[in-house]
Scaffold this active site. Structure first.
Site, PDB file in Angstrom:
ATOM      1  CD  GLU A 267     -12.729   2.680  19.294  1.00 52.13           C
ATOM      2  OE1 GLU A 267     -12.047   1.632  19.254  1.00 52.13           O
ATOM      3  OE2 GLU A 267     -12.333   3.763  18.861  1.00 52.13           O
ATOM      4  CG  ASP A 271     -18.035   6.072  21.305  1.00 48.44           C
ATOM      5  OD1 ASP A 271     -17.147   5.845  22.143  1.00 48.44           O
ATOM      6  OD2 ASP A 271     -17.814   6.352  20.109  1.00 48.44           O
ATOM      7  CB  SER A 471     -12.927   5.504  22.902  1.00 51.40           C
ATOM      8  OG  SER A 471     -11.872   4.616  22.906  1.00 51.40           O
TER       9      SER A 471
END
Ligand SMILES: *[C@@H]1O[C@H](CO)[C@@H](O)[C@H](O)[C@H]1NC(C)=O
Ligand SMILES: *[C@@H]1O[C@H](CO)[C@@H](O)[C@H](O)[C@H]1NC(C)=O
Ligand SMILES: *[C@@H]1O[C@H](CO)[C@@H](O)[C@H](O)[C@H]1NC(C)=O
Ligand SMILES: *[C@@H]1O[C@H](CO)[C@@H](O)[C@H](O)[C@H]1NC(C)=O
Ligand SMILES: *[C@@H]1O[C@H](CO)[C@@H](O)[C@H](O)[C@H]1NC(C)=O
Length: 559
Positions: A267, A271, A471
């Site tokens: 994750e 990003d 995300s």
């Protein structure tokens, strides 16, 4: 002295002269946290005191003016110093809180530039005296450990009117920053798939090689709160593999907070790799696990940081969410005030809409309702949903990604900027879930969307396919917003700031409308896993749709 009782305060019968600040806060310990005993009275705990601000109504008005393209105040943003003069707690409030803390021997405190938070370190026995009702225990999950109270706290009546809430007592970190099941969700996808890369995104959203940042002072940021980290070597390798064909940066400019030594997280890698691919050649910051002490609420900690740095990036993307029904109204109202403080400074806050569709909350007697997520449901942020390609093997038009978080807040009323869009949806859509599942008068989200399915990510030096979730869509949209800011800065215009009032006035112009597919919800007989469905124009699954960069740039480059 008056003994005023705040709106969400209930007189506490057990403690004379004391009042609960967050009577509605869920204090149950999530089942994945293991109880590890009562904390020793001399151990130190860090608490965050949210002091009552002044002029919050004025702040709300100012945000509306500076974000409304039809106002002559549009883009006339405030500096952090100006925000301070507006919201700084009154002298009476500051004195009352300091006196209260000092009289308990609490002196190790840090404030922020806006003076509306105070963070203090104290022995647990002192914390339990300051906050009657609280009892601090240690909880662990994996190698993570924190201190919390599973029983509600009160504060003395003399100070209850001067405080919004106390942080570091309740609220456990969510399991995953967004949703509950996204990571590697489609590891089992059948057959060969090219997957989403920066080149695929740039092609779909019509970004040419020339569409990269070049303004001197432009900047963007991602904020991450899990015990996982992006690794600079992963970013470099990602850019080597996938960064061909457009000028980009391969290093983060600034890391605020603690970068742990542990493994990189998918994750965290996602990003950074994707905001720097769409917002290419733009200086990027990473906010990561800010804070000095284990007992902190990292999300709150990040909010404090924003009020303690006068020059912060213009665009922030955050994949973090908690069930709205688990949070106290006092806490959410105050976090909203913090979003307003950012908005009047011209800062754009983009939140992932979540990966559980409409969500599901199991009530008594087999009754289910949808479960909105906060901050996605905040009226003061821009919330980003997710899509996938109609034909997953080709760069085709986009349809709903069934995980895309969306729905209606049960706490915040529908803001003016979206009333007409949402009402058109409610009137025009072919079918809606039963009304008992959601609150059609609440703030509806998401506002926009981008691809969220089948991304390539490099994590721990390994390229990983089939990574999905909002995300992913959020940093992609954030980077595109940064590119538009960039062109605005080159023309001498201010940043876009809080986008929603202007976004809804575009009525979907300059965005690819997503009109197919429904997202998921409760697996019960009544709705059978189906939440809301996409439709022409705005919908609570994909918002207004996904960015067509040249058109969006044109639409947002005036004023
Ligand atoms: C805010 O910044 C100042 C100056 O850098 C620092 O001394 C203070 O500890 C910071 N406050 C918090 C709550 O971290
Ligand atoms: C942008 O992309 C769409 C679909 O990929 C295409 O139809 C359109 O012509 C492109 N160009 C502009 C300027 O919108
Ligand atoms: C990249 O950004 C810098 C400023 O940060 C600028 O000087 C340079 O021209 C940009 N590169 C391109 C290809 O636009
Ligand atoms: C960039 O920021 C610095 C410091 O905030 C300022 O002095 C400078 O004028 C800015 N440059 C531009 C091109 O806006
Ligand atoms: C529906 O939302 C409104 C505010 O938008 C709120 O006052 C009301 O309590 C909500 N209803 C439920 C059942 O949550």
């Amino acid at each position: 002295m008056q003994f005023l009782v705040a709106i969400f305060t209930v007189i506490c019968s057990g403690f004379a002269h004391a009042a609960y600040l967050e009577a509605d806060q869920d204090t149950t310990v999530p089942e994945d946290w293991v109880h590890a005993g009562r904390v020793s009275p001399v151990e130190e705990v860090e608490l965050t005191f949210a002091l009552k601000q002044q002029n919050v109504e004025r702040l709300r008005e100012l945000l509306q003016q500076v974000s409304d393209p039809d106002s002559d105040q549009y883009g006339k943003y405030l500096t952090l110093e100006e925000v301070t003069s507006l919201v700084r707690p009154s002298d009476l409030t500051q004195k009352a809180i300091l006196l209260w803390l000092n009289s308990h021997g609490v002196t190790n405190c840090h404030t922020v530039l806006t003076q509306d938070f105070l963070q203090c370190l104290m022995p647990v026995q002192v914390a339990e005296m300051l906050l009657p009702g609280s009892e601090f225990h240690r909880y662990t999950r994996g190698d993570r450990s924190l201190i919390r109270s599973a029983s509600p706290y009160a504060v003395h009546n003399d100070v209850s009117q001067h405080l919004d809430f106390v942080g570091g007592v309740h609220r456990f970190p969510p399991k995953s920053e967004v949703g509950k099941s996204w990571s590697g969700r489609r590891q089992t996808s059948p057959g060969f798939h090219l997957g989403v890369t920066p080149a695929v995104l740039r092609s779909r959203y019509n970004l040419t090689a020339a569409d990269v940042g070049s303004a001197a002072n432009n900047s963007q940021a991602v904020a991450q709160f899990l015990e996982q980290f992006y690794h600079p070597a992963d970013l470099a390798e990602f850019m080597t593999m996938f960064g061909g064909g457009f000028k980009h940066l391969s290093v983060v400019d600034k890391v605020v907070g603690k970068q742990g030594g542990g493994k990189a997280g998918i994750e965290a890698s996602l990003d950074v790799e994707y905001i720097m691919s769409s917002g290419a050649n733009i200086s990027t910051w990473v906010f990561t696990n800010p804070g000095r002490h284990e007992s902190q609420e990292p999300f709150l900690q990040w909010m404090l940081l924003l009020s303690n740095i006068s020059s912060i990036p213009w665009v922030h993307t955050i994949s973090y969410g908690d069930d709205e029904d688990s949070l106290s109204a006092a806490y959410m109202d105050r976090i909203n005030a913090e979003f307003m403080k950012a908005g009047v400074r011209g800062i754009s806050m983009l939140f992932a809409s979540g990966d559980s569709g409409a969500g599901c909350r199991h009530m008594d007697r087999g009754v289910n309702v949808f479960r909105p997520s906060f901050p996605a449901s905040s009226p003061y942020v821009t919330t980003v949903g997710g899509t996938s390609f109609k034909n997953p093997y080709k760069i085709t038009y986009e349809v709903t990604d069934y995980i895309s978080g969306g729905g209606f807040s049960n706490v915040f009323a529908m803001p003016d900027y979206q009333v007409s869009a949402v009402n058109s949806y409610l009137k025009g859509v072919q079918s809606l879930p039963p009304v008992s599942y959601y609150n059609a008068s609440g703030r509806a989200y998401p506002d926009i969307a981008a691809l969220s399915d089948n991304y390539w990510v490099v994590s721990n030096r390994v390229p990983i396919p089939w990574v999905s979730g909002t995300s992913a869509s959020t940093p992609v949209f954030g980077g595109i917003l940064s590119l538009i800011n960039d062109q605005r800065f080159l023309k001498g215009l201010p940043s876009l700031g809080f986008l929603n009032p202007r976004l809804y006035k575009l009525q979907g112009r300059a965005l690819f409308d997503v009109t197919e597919g429904c997202h998921l919800s409760c697996l019960d007989e009544k709705v059978q896993g189906k939440g809301f469905c996409a439709s022409p124009s705005w919908d609570p699954v994909t918002g207004w749709g996904t960015p067509n960069y040249p058109a969006l740039l044109k639409a947002l480059l005036e004023k």
